[in-house]
Design a protein around this motif. Sequence first.
Motif, PDB file in Angstrom:
ATOM      1  N   ASP A  13       0.807  -1.223   0.000  1.00 41.11           N
ATOM      2  CA  ASP A  13       0.000   0.000   0.000  1.00 41.11           C
ATOM      3  C   ASP A  13       0.843   1.276   0.000  1.00 41.11           C
ATOM      4  O   ASP A  13       0.306   2.379  -0.149  1.00 41.11           O
ATOM      5  CB  ASP A  13      -0.929   0.024   1.222  1.00 41.11           C
ATOM      6  N   ASP A  14       2.161   1.122   0.176  1.00 47.36           N
ATOM      7  CA  ASP A  14       3.032   2.289   0.304  1.00 47.36           C
ATOM      8  C   ASP A  14       3.919   2.523  -0.908  1.00 47.36           C
ATOM      9  O   ASP A  14       4.808   3.377  -0.872  1.00 47.36           O
ATOM     10  CB  ASP A  14       3.928   2.140   1.549  1.00 47.36           C
ATOM     11  N   VAL A  15       3.696   1.771  -1.972  1.00 49.09           N
ATOM     12  CA  VAL A  15       4.566   1.867  -3.155  1.00 49.09           C
ATOM     13  C   VAL A  15       4.620   3.286  -3.713  1.00 49.09           C
ATOM     14  O   VAL A  15       5.678   3.748  -4.163  1.00 49.09           O
ATOM     15  CB  VAL A  15       4.094   0.871  -4.235  1.00 49.09           C
ATOM     16  N   ASP A  16       3.511   3.993  -3.660  1.00 44.76           N
ATOM     17  CA  ASP A  16       3.457   5.333  -4.239  1.00 44.76           C
ATOM     18  C   ASP A  16       3.616   6.445  -3.208  1.00 44.76           C
ATOM     19  O   ASP A  16       3.427   7.620  -3.533  1.00 44.76           O
ATOM     20  CB  ASP A  16       2.126   5.522  -4.978  1.00 44.76           C
ATOM     21  N   ASN A  17       3.977   6.093  -1.981  1.00 48.06           N
ATOM     22  CA  ASN A  17       4.161   7.103  -0.937  1.00 48.06           C
ATOM     23  C   ASN A  17       5.230   8.104  -1.380  1.00 48.06           C
ATOM     24  O   ASN A  17       6.365   7.726  -1.681  1.00 48.06           O
ATOM     25  CB  ASN A  17       4.586   6.420   0.364  1.00 48.06           C
ATOM     26  N   PRO A  18       4.909   9.407  -1.452  1.00 44.16           N
ATOM     27  CA  PRO A  18       5.872  10.387  -1.973  1.00 44.16           C
ATOM     28  C   PRO A  18       7.136  10.501  -1.129  1.00 44.16           C
ATOM     29  O   PRO A  18       8.211  10.761  -1.675  1.00 44.16           O
ATOM     30  CB  PRO A  18       5.071  11.693  -1.980  1.00 44.16           C
ATOM     31  N   ALA A  19       7.012  10.318   0.183  1.00 43.49           N
ATOM     32  CA  ALA A  19       8.209  10.390   1.026  1.00 43.49           C
ATOM     33  C   ALA A  19       9.154   9.243   0.722  1.00 43.49           C
ATOM     34  O   ALA A  19      10.378   9.415   0.640  1.00 43.49           O
ATOM     35  CB  ALA A  19       7.813  10.363   2.500  1.00 43.49           C
ATOM     36  N   TYR A  20       8.590   8.048   0.519  1.00 45.00           N
ATOM     37  CA  TYR A  20       9.417   6.890   0.223  1.00 45.00           C
ATOM     38  C   TYR A  20      10.061   7.015  -1.154  1.00 45.00           C
ATOM     39  O   TYR A  20      11.221   6.664  -1.358  1.00 45.00           O
ATOM     40  CB  TYR A  20       8.585   5.613   0.288  1.00 45.00           C
ATOM     41  N   GLN A  21       9.302   7.527  -2.105  1.00 45.14           N
ATOM     42  CA  GLN A  21       9.848   7.734  -3.440  1.00 45.14           C
ATOM     43  C   GLN A  21      10.972   8.773  -3.419  1.00 45.14           C
ATOM     44  O   GLN A  21      11.912   8.699  -4.213  1.00 45.14           O
ATOM     45  CB  GLN A  21       8.739   8.162  -4.404  1.00 45.14           C
ATOM     46  N   LYS A  22      10.870   9.722  -2.516  1.00 43.20           N
ATOM     47  CA  LYS A  22      11.932  10.720  -2.381  1.00 43.20           C
ATOM     48  C   LYS A  22      13.226  10.066  -1.913  1.00 43.20           C
ATOM     49  O   LYS A  22      14.320  10.435  -2.374  1.00 43.20           O
ATOM     50  CB  LYS A  22      11.513  11.819  -1.395  1.00 43.20           C
ATOM     51  N   ILE A  23      13.114   9.088  -1.010  1.00 37.74           N
ATOM     52  CA  ILE A  23      14.299   8.369  -0.548  1.00 37.74           C
ATOM     53  C   ILE A  23      14.946   7.635  -1.717  1.00 37.74           C
ATOM     54  O   ILE A  23      16.177   7.624  -1.859  1.00 37.74           O
ATOM     55  CB  ILE A  23      13.919   7.383   0.567  1.00 37.74           C
ATOM     56  N   VAL A  24      14.132   7.021  -2.568  1.00 37.27           N
ATOM     57  CA  VAL A  24      14.658   6.340  -3.751  1.00 37.27           C
ATOM     58  C   VAL A  24      15.402   7.332  -4.648  1.00 37.27           C
ATOM     59  O   VAL A  24      16.515   7.070  -5.112  1.00 37.27           O
ATOM     60  CB  VAL A  24      13.524   5.663  -4.546  1.00 37.27           C
TER      61      VAL A  24
END
Length: 317
Positions: A260-271
């Motif tokens: 459910d968190d694949v599109d989380n903007p904070a997580y994508q920022k880490i990537v």
Amino acid sequence: MSENVPVLPAKNGGGRRTGLVVGAVVAVVVLVAALVFALTRPGTDDAAAAEEGATVVRLGTTDVAQPHWEILTELAAEEGIDLEIVGFSEYTQPNPALTEDEIDLNAFQHILYLADHNNNTGDDLQPIGSTLIVPLPLYSEKHEDVSEFTKGEQVAIPNDATNQARALFVLEEAGLITFTGEPKVPTPDDVDTEKSTVVVRPVEASQTAGLISDPDIAGVIVNNNFATDAGFDLDGYVFADDPSSQGAQPYINVIAARPDDVDNPAYQKIVELYHDPKVLESVVESSGGTAVIVEGYDAAKLKDVLAETQENLKAAG
């Protein structure tokens, strides 16, 4: 850990070096908008963070001592993200911690390892970004070339299902073992002992490096992070597979999240920040120049590779 059941081409080299094995783990804390935080991470500490307009995100890894995490932390701070390092000591820990919401991301595994975990547990953890791919080398203090190994000598390999399969493929490519058939995900039971030169000795992955000086062991297959922690000469291997091979997709290391968190903007920022040139330069330097940075794989493409790998594992199982 990524990806694995194609046979990769090999790379030769000479030399070896001993050292102590150190297991480690990382957790990352990311600060973003209070609204996102409030929706995703309740709790006393997190509530305090929310009041300050921050979201908490934890990222686990098995190479906490590597300097690129500090660089990533500094870059994240510039984006309003605060990284906190926690700890796991074995490969078996970060995925359950992610599933149980103890962490929010992890970055320690290749796609094949993740596929094996999902198949065995029923979890649906997903890759959201690629990091790197590294060779899986065979080191020895007794031999400088694979031709020097003699019948019956032992080689220590990681015993977890995915790294074990890759290690066996390395030994097959080196001409040191022969399989009884054509297994997609080989185990020691698939080794034809009569036709093989060496005998495989499966052990916990973190223990392989320490066995290089064992008088009963002629060689060890060691994951890059454990070889680094043990002080190995990373270019001093006897043999290794080729991480740039087209068949190496299952070995791509990834940053993983709950589905459910694949599109989380904070997580994508880490990537995104992981692929900053400053971070990547440190990653390659820390690997002794062995790491190959993987670009061009977004979450959707990685998801496809994971799904295919999971199906291959099921078919082989």
